[in-house]
Design a protein around this motif. Structure first.
Motif, PDB file in Angstrom:
ATOM      1  N   GLU A  61      -4.091  -9.465   0.173  1.00 22.63           N
ATOM      2  CA  GLU A  61      -5.340  -8.984  -0.419  1.00 22.63           C
ATOM      3  C   GLU A  61      -6.184  -8.207   0.594  1.00 22.63           C
ATOM      4  OE1 GLU A  61      -4.366 -12.108  -0.058  1.00 22.63           O
ATOM      5  OE2 GLU A  61      -5.993 -13.409   0.633  1.00 22.63           O
ATOM      6  N   ALA A  62      -5.907  -8.369   1.870  1.00 26.93           N
ATOM      7  CA  ALA A  62      -6.649  -7.631   2.905  1.00 26.93           C
ATOM      8  C   ALA A  62      -6.025  -6.269   3.190  1.00 26.93           C
ATOM      9  CB  ALA A  62      -6.694  -8.446   4.196  1.00 26.93           C
ATOM     10  N   LYS A  63      -4.889  -6.021   2.596  1.00 26.14           N
ATOM     11  CA  LYS A  63      -4.145  -4.783   2.882  1.00 26.14           C
ATOM     12  C   LYS A  63      -4.780  -3.593   2.170  1.00 26.14           C
ATOM     13  CE  LYS A  63       0.586  -3.056   2.325  1.00 26.14           C
ATOM     14  NZ  LYS A  63       1.957  -3.483   1.950  1.00 26.14           N
ATOM     15  N   PRO A  64      -5.213  -2.574   2.919  1.00 28.35           N
ATOM     16  CA  PRO A  64      -5.835  -1.416   2.266  1.00 28.35           C
ATOM     17  C   PRO A  64      -4.810  -0.641   1.435  1.00 28.35           C
ATOM     18  CG  PRO A  64      -6.192  -1.404   4.663  1.00 28.35           C
ATOM     19  CD  PRO A  64      -5.150  -2.439   4.363  1.00 28.35           C
ATOM     20  N   THR A  65      -5.309  -0.011   0.371  1.00 22.83           N
ATOM     21  CA  THR A  65      -4.423   0.804  -0.439  1.00 22.83           C
ATOM     22  C   THR A  65      -3.874   1.939   0.426  1.00 22.83           C
ATOM     23  OG1 THR A  65      -6.274   0.547  -1.961  1.00 22.83           O
ATOM     24  CG2 THR A  65      -4.333   1.657  -2.819  1.00 22.83           C
ATOM     25  N   GLY A  66      -2.622   2.205   0.272  1.00 23.43           N
ATOM     26  CA  GLY A  66      -2.015   3.296   1.030  1.00 23.43           C
ATOM     27  C   GLY A  66      -1.815   2.985   2.499  1.00 23.43           C
TER      28      GLY A  66
END
Ligand SMILES: [Zn+2]
Length: 86
Positions: A61-66
């Motif tokens: 959930e902490a992973k930024p889009t792209g």
């Protein structure tokens, strides 16, 4: 040396930077991205294994889009010195 990014995978900037390697090692914090625990398994073999297993985020959930690993590689610290405490 101030550490503002995970020295192992380059993720950051971290919410709370570390003032030194010792502070990082004694924090036993865990990287949201590569999941290494500082002071315990923050070593290059851990990183290599993490990459070979597909760079799975500890907290997706902490992973930024792209998100792309190559965008943060410049923040890695290499060679990352082995923890003198282990
Ligand atoms: Zn990391």
């Amino acid at each position: 040396m101030k550490i503002e990014y995970c020295p192992l995978c380059g993720w950051g900037p971290l919410e709370k930077p570390y003032e030194s390697m010792e502070e990082l090692w004694f924090s036993y914090d865990i990287c949201d991205c590569c999941g290494c625990e500082y002071g315990l398994d923050d070593n290059e073999p851990y990183y290599e294994k993490w990459v070979s297993e597909g760079c799975r985020w500890l907290y997706p959930e902490a992973k930024p889009t792209g998100w792309r690993l190559q965008d943060q590689l410049q923040h890695q610290i290499r060679p990352w010195p082995p923890n003198p405490l282990t």
